[in-house]
Design an enzyme around this catalytic site. Structure first.
Site, PDB file in Angstrom:
ATOM      1  N   ARG A 193       0.813  -1.223   0.000  1.00  0.00           N
ATOM      2  CA  ARG A 193       0.000   0.000   0.000  1.00  0.00           C
ATOM      3  C   ARG A 193       0.846   1.271   0.000  1.00  0.00           C
ATOM      4  O   ARG A 193       0.335   2.338   0.230  1.00  0.00           O
ATOM      5  CB  ARG A 193      -0.929  -0.021   1.222  1.00  0.00           C
ATOM      6  CG  ARG A 193      -1.965  -1.119   1.145  1.00  0.00           C
ATOM      7  CD  ARG A 193      -2.689  -1.269   2.436  1.00  0.00           C
ATOM      8  NE  ARG A 193      -1.739  -1.461   3.536  1.00  0.00           N
ATOM      9  CZ  ARG A 193      -2.065  -1.568   4.810  1.00  0.00           C
ATOM     10  NH1 ARG A 193      -3.327  -1.485   5.175  1.00  0.00           N
ATOM     11  NH2 ARG A 193      -1.154  -1.741   5.734  1.00  0.00           N
ATOM     12  N   ASP A 250       7.728 -22.327   7.258  1.00  0.00           N
ATOM     13  CA  ASP A 250       8.230 -22.371   8.631  1.00  0.00           C
ATOM     14  C   ASP A 250       9.732 -22.299   8.462  1.00  0.00           C
ATOM     15  O   ASP A 250      10.360 -23.278   8.040  1.00  0.00           O
ATOM     16  CB  ASP A 250       7.815 -23.680   9.315  1.00  0.00           C
ATOM     17  CG  ASP A 250       8.228 -23.680  10.767  1.00  0.00           C
ATOM     18  OD1 ASP A 250       9.417 -23.436  11.046  1.00  0.00           O
ATOM     19  OD2 ASP A 250       7.373 -23.914  11.641  1.00  0.00           O
ATOM     20  N   HIS A 251      10.314 -21.144   8.738  1.00  0.00           N
ATOM     21  CA  HIS A 251      11.699 -20.969   8.307  1.00  0.00           C
ATOM     22  C   HIS A 251      12.675 -21.906   9.021  1.00  0.00           C
ATOM     23  O   HIS A 251      13.774 -22.131   8.551  1.00  0.00           O
ATOM     24  CB  HIS A 251      12.143 -19.495   8.390  1.00  0.00           C
ATOM     25  CG  HIS A 251      12.507 -19.020   9.756  1.00  0.00           C
ATOM     26  ND1 HIS A 251      11.600 -18.585  10.681  1.00  0.00           N
ATOM     27  CD2 HIS A 251      13.712 -18.905  10.364  1.00  0.00           C
ATOM     28  CE1 HIS A 251      12.225 -18.222  11.781  1.00  0.00           C
ATOM     29  NE2 HIS A 251      13.507 -18.403  11.626  1.00  0.00           N
ATOM     30  N   LYS A 298      16.343 -24.523   7.725  1.00  0.00           N
ATOM     31  CA  LYS A 298      17.689 -24.553   8.306  1.00  0.00           C
ATOM     32  C   LYS A 298      18.329 -25.910   8.003  1.00  0.00           C
ATOM     33  O   LYS A 298      17.717 -26.958   8.208  1.00  0.00           O
ATOM     34  CB  LYS A 298      17.621 -24.314   9.817  1.00  0.00           C
ATOM     35  CG  LYS A 298      17.177 -22.884  10.164  1.00  0.00           C
ATOM     36  CD  LYS A 298      17.167 -22.658  11.668  1.00  0.00           C
ATOM     37  CE  LYS A 298      16.462 -21.379  12.051  1.00  0.00           C
ATOM     38  NZ  LYS A 298      17.293 -20.183  12.072  1.00  0.00           N
ATOM     39  N   GLU A 307      16.860 -17.228  22.827  1.00  0.00           N
ATOM     40  CA  GLU A 307      17.279 -16.015  22.114  1.00  0.00           C
ATOM     41  C   GLU A 307      17.790 -15.034  23.145  1.00  0.00           C
ATOM     42  O   GLU A 307      17.222 -14.934  24.235  1.00  0.00           O
ATOM     43  CB  GLU A 307      16.092 -15.387  21.396  1.00  0.00           C
ATOM     44  CG  GLU A 307      15.614 -16.181  20.216  1.00  0.00           C
ATOM     45  CD  GLU A 307      14.503 -15.460  19.488  1.00  0.00           C
ATOM     46  OE1 GLU A 307      14.804 -14.691  18.579  1.00  0.00           O
ATOM     47  OE2 GLU A 307      13.334 -15.653  19.863  1.00  0.00           O
ATOM     48  N   ASP A 322       4.345 -18.210  19.316  1.00  0.00           N
ATOM     49  CA  ASP A 322       5.345 -17.639  18.413  1.00  0.00           C
ATOM     50  C   ASP A 322       6.382 -18.683  17.977  1.00  0.00           C
ATOM     51  O   ASP A 322       6.794 -18.696  16.825  1.00  0.00           O
ATOM     52  CB  ASP A 322       6.047 -16.470  19.128  1.00  0.00           C
ATOM     53  CG  ASP A 322       7.011 -15.726  18.216  1.00  0.00           C
ATOM     54  OD1 ASP A 322       6.605 -15.409  17.090  1.00  0.00           O
ATOM     55  OD2 ASP A 322       8.156 -15.467  18.640  1.00  0.00           O
ATOM     56  N   HIS A 335       7.788 -23.716  14.940  1.00  0.00           N
ATOM     57  CA  HIS A 335       9.156 -24.191  14.745  1.00  0.00           C
ATOM     58  C   HIS A 335       9.499 -25.405  15.611  1.00  0.00           C
ATOM     59  O   HIS A 335      10.068 -26.379  15.149  1.00  0.00           O
ATOM     60  CB  HIS A 335      10.159 -23.081  15.075  1.00  0.00           C
ATOM     61  CG  HIS A 335       9.882 -21.779  14.384  1.00  0.00           C
ATOM     62  ND1 HIS A 335       9.463 -21.703  13.082  1.00  0.00           N
ATOM     63  CD2 HIS A 335       9.979 -20.483  14.815  1.00  0.00           C
ATOM     64  CE1 HIS A 335       9.320 -20.426  12.733  1.00  0.00           C
ATOM     65  NE2 HIS A 335       9.627 -19.675  13.771  1.00  0.00           N
ATOM     66  N   LYS A 395      12.868 -15.737  25.276  1.00  0.00           N
ATOM     67  CA  LYS A 395      13.607 -14.525  24.899  1.00  0.00           C
ATOM     68  C   LYS A 395      14.460 -14.106  26.098  1.00  0.00           C
ATOM     69  O   LYS A 395      14.189 -14.498  27.230  1.00  0.00           O
ATOM     70  CB  LYS A 395      12.629 -13.392  24.597  1.00  0.00           C
ATOM     71  CG  LYS A 395      11.646 -13.722  23.472  1.00  0.00           C
ATOM     72  CD  LYS A 395      11.991 -12.979  22.203  1.00  0.00           C
ATOM     73  CE  LYS A 395      10.992 -13.243  21.105  1.00  0.00           C
ATOM     74  NZ  LYS A 395      11.623 -13.361  19.800  1.00  0.00           N
ATOM     75  N   LYS A 402      22.113 -16.910  22.194  1.00  0.00           N
ATOM     76  CA  LYS A 402      21.180 -17.427  21.180  1.00  0.00           C
ATOM     77  C   LYS A 402      21.619 -18.835  20.820  1.00  0.00           C
ATOM     78  O   LYS A 402      22.738 -19.041  20.345  1.00  0.00           O
ATOM     79  CB  LYS A 402      21.216 -16.538  19.942  1.00  0.00           C
ATOM     80  CG  LYS A 402      20.278 -17.007  18.834  1.00  0.00           C
ATOM     81  CD  LYS A 402      20.272 -16.017  17.682  1.00  0.00           C
ATOM     82  CE  LYS A 402      19.486 -16.529  16.486  1.00  0.00           C
ATOM     83  NZ  LYS A 402      18.048 -16.490  16.633  1.00  0.00           N
TER      84      LYS A 402
HETATM   85  C1  BG6 Z   1      10.277 -16.071  14.408  1.00  0.00           C
HETATM   86  C2  BG6 Z   1       9.664 -15.526  15.660  1.00  0.00           C
HETATM   87  O1  BG6 Z   1       9.420 -16.990  13.790  1.00  0.00           O
HETATM   88  O2  BG6 Z   1      11.505 -16.716  14.727  1.00  0.00           O
HETATM   89  C3  BG6 Z   1      10.613 -14.572  16.360  1.00  0.00           C
HETATM   90  O3  BG6 Z   1       8.453 -14.852  15.352  1.00  0.00           O
HETATM   91  C4  BG6 Z   1      11.951 -15.217  16.574  1.00  0.00           C
HETATM   92  O4  BG6 Z   1      10.080 -14.117  17.600  1.00  0.00           O
HETATM   93  C5  BG6 Z   1      12.470 -15.855  15.294  1.00  0.00           C
HETATM   94  O5  BG6 Z   1      12.848 -14.216  17.024  1.00  0.00           O
HETATM   95  C6  BG6 Z   1      13.712 -16.674  15.582  1.00  0.00           C
HETATM   96  O6  BG6 Z   1      14.265 -17.130  14.384  1.00  0.00           O
HETATM   97  P1  BG6 Z   1      15.803 -17.527  14.296  1.00  0.00           P
HETATM   98  O7  BG6 Z   1      15.964 -18.089  12.927  1.00  0.00           O
HETATM   99  O8  BG6 Z   1      16.571 -16.270  14.523  1.00  0.00           O
HETATM  100  O9  BG6 Z   1      16.034 -18.531  15.380  1.00  0.00           O
END
Ligand code: BG6
Length: 510
Positions: free
Chosen positions: A47, A184-185, A189, A223, A242, A247, A348, A353
């Site tokens: 937008r 789902d990223h 990995k 994290e 989240d 994940h 968090k 991390k």
């Molecule tokens: C995201 C969450 O899906 O994954 C975030 O919404 C989180 O809160 C992030 O920080 C963590 O991803 P990664 O790849 O940095 O572990």
């Protein structure tokens, strides 16, 4: 290597952070690696009142996320990439007629020869998924009679089991399941995928991968950052929604699943679904009380610097009861895993991390080296998902000298040792898969619903149950100390580093 057909990637939410931070750099990597098809364009849609040039400047030519790339490559190479990008302004609302958008897509398609193959990437709030799908369908943009059409949606996929089902039903009204890619990223990995290879491409692990040899399974996702600028989103979500529902349960599914018939996407997803359905859903308050712990980080000092508590973060309600730490113990109701506890935590503002899976093996049935000092040092298989991606086996070796003193030694493999190999970033890998129509690393509708079915009663208990506590832990420590109570004195969490703050204890917030 699979072929990537000519195509157009249409990104909704193109002026947002994810596009500049993750998507465009991932596409740039594909460009650099020669993985893009000959005819390929990206059309950003959102937008903001941009034209093609502003968009190219924002996400490529002036993007802080491509700064190093701009230094490394010559101007012509960067410009050639930027020229593949276009932009279409939707006006004030995503829920509008896509007639003009359709015309733009069709013009670009003809001009650049993308053969009617389109991926629609929805990097927008989930509330817009269904309206966007409907508006695309109204213009026939879901119709696969000329070229294929795919839609990628970001997490969160739903807020609860019901909302996930509604979302699935909504999307299925306009797109078939095989056109929908739920990203789902974590599945992108390398080390998460390596869970499958470790288990099913070796004959040494699988015979031990069951209740006879495994004492318990532990997963930590930590994290060091807090909620940063995402307080508004996070406060409505929390650690369980989240990270855990998506994940972490995907990782659990890969650990728990039975061997699939083949590496085919549907075979793998069928087994993951069975695994998720076999998680023992906790419903009574006593079980939920004894097996779940939630907590929030409170203000502390790290290296002499004041760190805000969760409730002081921007966008967070001063009386918030949203968890930033969640630890869950659960069991898997099937033949392979009966009575083996799984401990999973995510949080968090931890000291570092790290994401790792630890498979704790049972103590040898008969102890010969009783005086060896090896007690409580059972074999462990540690799968380090990030950082220092790799695999480590801890096993006993004899200390040189008289007698049989045993010490723990490590046998390890780190991806960084494969210096010649380019390890793809998660988004890069997942985008390329979607471009090739491979859904193996994307979550299927039924998987997502099965994950919610497990999580829903915990969320409900945390919201409405009696005796539910919200603990506090100082920012920079490994969560509230009483999270170790989940282990009933048998073990405790493996913390891969020291606490950063001085106060490792905990308090009850409410
Ligand atoms: C995201 C969450 O899906 O994954 C975030 O919404 C989180 O809160 C992030 O920080 C963590 O991803 P990664 O790849 O940095 O572990």
């Amino acid at each position: 290597m699979k072929k990537t057909e000519n195509q157009m990637l249409i990104i909704f939410g193109a002026s947002g952070d994810l596009t500049a931070r993750k998507l465009i750099p991932a596409i740039f990597n594909l460009y650099k690696g020669g993985d893009l098809p000959d005819n390929f364009v990206v059309l950003g849609v959102s937008r903001s009142d941009f034209g093609d040039l502003n968009f190219r400047n924002k996400v490529v030519l002036e993007s802080p996320y491509l700064e190093d790339e701009r230094k490394e490559h010559d101007q012509a190479f960067i410009q050639k990439f930027a020229d593949k990008l276009f932009y279409e302004d939707l006006g004030s609302d995503y829920d509008t007629s896509y007639e003009r958008l359709e015309k733009r897509i069709s013009d670009l398609d003809q001009k650049y020869g993308t053969n009617g193959n389109h991926i629609f990437y929805l990097s927008t709030p989930p509330s817009l998924y269904e309206p966007i799908a409907k508006n695309l369908s109204d213009q026939g943009l879901n119709d696969e009679s000329v070229g294929w059409r795919r839609i990628i949606v970001e997490k969160p996929f739903g807020y609860s089991l019901n909302s996930a089902k509604e979302l699935n039903d909504g999307l299925h009204t306009y797109f078939k399941e095989n056109q929908i890619f739920r990203i789902d990223h974590y599945l992108g990995k390398e080390t998460v995928q390596n869970l499958l290879v470790t288990r099913f491409a070796n004959s040494i692990f699988e015979p031990l991968w069951n209740r006879n040899y495994i004492h318990h399974v532990e997963i930590t996702n930590a994290e060091s950052v807090g909620v940063e600028k995402r307080g508004g989103y996070y406060d409505k979500s929390g650690a369980l929604r989240d990270m855990f529902q998506s994940h972490l349960l995907q990782i659990v599914a890969l650990i728990v699943m039975e061997p699939p018939l083949s590496a085919d996407a549907e075979e793998i997803r069928n087994e993951k679904l069975k695994a998720l359905k076999s998680l023992k859903i906790m419903t009574d308050e006593k079980t939920l009380y004894e097996n779940t712990i939630r907590a929030q980080y409170v203000a502390s000092k790290i290296d002499g610097k004041e760190v805000k508590g969760y409730r002081e973060e921007e966008g967070v309600d001063k009386n918030s009861t949203t968890e930033t730490f969640a630890a869950i113990k659960f069991f898997v109701d099937n033949w392979r895993w009966a009575d083996v506890p799984f401990y999973v935590r995510t949080a968090k503002r931890m000291p570092t991390k790290v994401t790792e899976v630890v498979i704790h093996f049972k103590t040898p049935h008969h102890q010969i080296f009783k005086e060896s000092g090896i007690n409580n040092k059972d074999n462990k298989l540690i799968i380090r998902i990030q950082p220092d991606e790799g695999i480590l086996i801890k096993f006993g070796v004899k200390v040189p000298g008289q007698g049989f003193e045993v010490e723990r030694a490590n046998m390890d493999f780190y991806y960084s040792s494969l210096t010649e190999t380019h390890v793809m970033e998660a988004y890069e890998r997942l985008l390329l898969d979607a471009m090739q129509g491979d859904a193996t690393l994307y979550a299927r509708a039924d998987e997502v619903e099965a994950a919610w079915a497990f999580v829903d009663p915990i969320l409900d208990y945390w919201k409405n149950g009696k005796n539910v506590k919200m603990y506090g832990y100082s920012a920079g420590v490994w969560g509230p100390e009483n999270a170790n109570d989940l282990f009933d004195g048998v073990s405790e969490w493996r913390n891969p580093s020291e606490n950063l703050a001085d106060d490792p204890g905990y308090c009850v917030i409410c």
